[in-house]
Design a protein around this motif. Structure first.
Motif, mmCIF file in Angstrom:
data_model
loop_
_atom_site.group_PDB
_atom_site.id
_atom_site.type_symbol
_atom_site.label_atom_id
_atom_site.label_comp_id
_atom_site.label_asym_id
_atom_site.label_seq_id
_atom_site.Cartn_x
_atom_site.Cartn_y
_atom_site.Cartn_z
ATOM 1 N N ALA A 1 0.705 -0.990 0.059
ATOM 2 C CA ALA A 1 0.133 -0.096 0.247
ATOM 3 C C ALA A 1 1.028 1.254 -0.019
ATOM 4 C CB ALA A 1 -0.758 0.109 1.080
ATOM 5 N N ARG A 2 1.967 1.137 0.547
ATOM 6 C CA ARG A 2 2.739 2.383 0.758
ATOM 7 C C ARG A 2 3.458 2.424 -0.619
ATOM 8 N NH1 ARG A 2 6.220 0.942 5.846
ATOM 9 N NH2 ARG A 2 4.609 1.685 7.610
ATOM 10 N N ARG A 3 3.889 1.576 -1.300
ATOM 11 C CA ARG A 3 4.545 1.664 -2.544
ATOM 12 C C ARG A 3 3.512 2.130 -3.537
ATOM 13 N NH1 ARG A 3 5.443 -2.897 -6.894
ATOM 14 N NH2 ARG A 3 6.942 -1.797 -8.014
ATOM 15 N N PHE A 4 2.210 1.635 -3.432
ATOM 16 C CA PHE A 4 1.148 2.107 -4.160
ATOM 17 C C PHE A 4 0.902 3.771 -3.993
ATOM 18 C CE2 PHE A 4 -3.453 3.218 -4.706
ATOM 19 C CZ PHE A 4 -3.666 2.918 -6.030
ATOM 20 N N ALA A 5 0.898 4.254 -2.930
ATOM 21 C CA ALA A 5 0.884 5.571 -2.266
ATOM 22 C C ALA A 5 1.956 6.425 -3.129
ATOM 23 C CB ALA A 5 0.949 5.702 -0.890
ATOM 24 N N ASN A 6 3.118 5.741 -3.049
ATOM 25 C CA ASN A 6 4.333 6.355 -3.446
ATOM 26 C C ASN A 6 4.182 6.770 -5.202
ATOM 27 O OD1 ASN A 6 5.654 6.925 -1.280
ATOM 28 N ND2 ASN A 6 6.834 5.013 -1.157
ATOM 29 N N GLN A 7 4.073 5.435 -5.815
ATOM 30 C CA GLN A 7 3.529 5.464 -7.218
ATOM 31 C C GLN A 7 2.481 6.638 -7.663
ATOM 32 O OE1 GLN A 7 2.574 1.266 -7.591
ATOM 33 N NE2 GLN A 7 4.606 0.893 -8.679
ATOM 34 N N LEU A 8 1.389 6.637 -7.020
ATOM 35 C CA LEU A 8 0.431 7.592 -7.111
ATOM 36 C C LEU A 8 1.141 9.108 -7.083
ATOM 37 C CD1 LEU A 8 -2.682 6.475 -4.966
ATOM 38 C CD2 LEU A 8 -2.629 6.623 -7.571
ATOM 39 N N HIS A 9 1.697 9.348 -6.156
ATOM 40 C CA HIS A 9 2.386 10.732 -5.845
ATOM 41 C C HIS A 9 3.254 10.959 -6.863
ATOM 42 C CE1 HIS A 9 4.237 14.183 -4.175
ATOM 43 N NE2 HIS A 9 5.518 13.623 -4.406
ATOM 44 N N GLY A 10 4.095 9.966 -7.510
ATOM 45 C CA GLY A 10 5.120 10.367 -8.481
ATOM 46 C C GLY A 10 4.684 10.268 -9.751
ATOM 47 N N ARG A 11 3.532 9.478 -10.084
ATOM 48 C CA ARG A 11 2.944 9.517 -11.470
ATOM 49 C C ARG A 11 1.789 10.856 -11.509
ATOM 50 N NH1 ARG A 11 2.236 4.461 -14.353
ATOM 51 N NH2 ARG A 11 3.580 3.016 -13.234
ATOM 52 N N PHE A 12 1.209 11.302 -10.386
ATOM 53 C CA PHE A 12 0.275 12.239 -10.743
ATOM 54 C C PHE A 12 0.605 13.643 -9.913
ATOM 55 C CE2 PHE A 12 -1.999 8.165 -10.839
ATOM 56 C CZ PHE A 12 -2.187 8.314 -12.417
ATOM 57 N N ASP A 13 1.765 13.712 -9.228
ATOM 58 C CA ASP A 13 2.340 15.056 -8.496
ATOM 59 C C ASP A 13 1.268 15.735 -7.642
ATOM 60 O OD1 ASP A 13 4.132 16.647 -7.835
ATOM 61 O OD2 ASP A 13 3.598 18.050 -9.478
ATOM 62 N N LEU A 14 0.578 14.742 -6.961
ATOM 63 C CA LEU A 14 -0.371 15.224 -5.904
ATOM 64 C C LEU A 14 0.046 14.791 -4.558
ATOM 65 C CD1 LEU A 14 -3.850 14.096 -7.735
ATOM 66 C CD2 LEU A 14 -2.870 16.526 -7.376
ATOM 67 N N PRO A 15 -0.558 15.502 -3.297
ATOM 68 C CA PRO A 15 -0.014 15.043 -2.155
ATOM 69 C C PRO A 15 -0.761 13.748 -1.894
ATOM 70 C CG PRO A 15 -1.007 17.136 -2.211
ATOM 71 C CD PRO A 15 -1.223 16.851 -3.652
ATOM 72 N N VAL A 16 -0.459 12.745 -1.211
ATOM 73 C CA VAL A 16 -0.740 11.559 -0.771
ATOM 74 C C VAL A 16 -0.581 11.220 0.608
ATOM 75 C CG1 VAL A 16 -0.700 9.074 -1.361
ATOM 76 C CG2 VAL A 16 -0.250 10.615 -3.311
ATOM 77 N N GLU A 17 -1.694 11.026 1.211
ATOM 78 C CA GLU A 17 -1.562 10.575 2.779
ATOM 79 C C GLU A 17 -2.011 9.232 2.948
ATOM 80 O OE1 GLU A 17 -2.824 13.669 5.662
ATOM 81 O OE2 GLU A 17 -2.716 15.106 4.086
ATOM 82 N N LEU A 18 -1.445 8.833 4.035
ATOM 83 C CA LEU A 18 -1.728 7.255 4.358
ATOM 84 C C LEU A 18 -2.564 7.434 5.518
ATOM 85 C CD1 LEU A 18 1.932 5.735 3.981
ATOM 86 C CD2 LEU A 18 -0.172 5.105 2.698
ATOM 87 N N VAL A 19 -3.886 6.582 5.548
ATOM 88 C CA VAL A 19 -4.578 6.433 6.858
ATOM 89 C C VAL A 19 -4.523 5.022 7.402
ATOM 90 C CG1 VAL A 19 -7.214 6.631 7.396
ATOM 91 C CG2 VAL A 19 -5.946 8.332 5.841
#
Length: 130
Positions: free
Chosen positions: A76-94
């Motif tokens: 899930a963390r890796r997915f969050a990092n990929q979202l941030h890298g691909r879409f340049d949006l802030p990503v938070e984990l809950v």
């Protein structure tokens, strides 16, 4: 200013997606992406981001009941990092370890989107008190 926020319930086979906004602070299920491969997965997510224009992404971080990490935590963390890298949006984990308490144990497309809305609602609730 009202902001759209997406929530994600990451899974190997499916990714539930929810959306909400900062005005109402209410999350609702949006859709489920069948995770066939990364290219297809991120193309579909990218189309949703282009359509809805969220300003922030929230990803559920699964853990054992005692808080310990496991294999899906890292995924899930890796997915969050990929979202941030691909879409340049802030990503938070809950922390999502208690989200499964309020939905049935049976998994499926509708349940995955509902799980994403629970994760996003938790984010809204946590930030309403700050």
């Amino acid at each position: 200013m009202v902001e759209i926020v997406f929530g994600f319930d990451f899974g190997i086979k499916r990714i539930g997606i929810a959306m909400g906004n900062t005005l109402t602070g209410q999350a609702q299920p949006l859709t489920v992406v069948n995770a066939i491969d990364n290219a297809t997965r991120f193309k579909t997510i990218g189309a949703l981001i282009d359509e809805w224009r969220p300003t922030r992404l929230v990803v559920g971080e699964p853990r054992h009941p005692d808080g310990a990490e496991h294999d899906m935590t890292l995924r899930a963390r890796r997915f969050a990092n990929q979202l941030h890298g691909r879409f340049d949006l802030p990503v938070e984990l809950v922390d999502e370890r208690y989200s499964s308490v309020v939905i049935p144990a049976k998994r499926g497309e509708i349940i995955d989107a509902k799980a994403a809305s629970i994760i996003l609602q938790q984010y809204f609730d946590d930030h309403a008190n700050n």
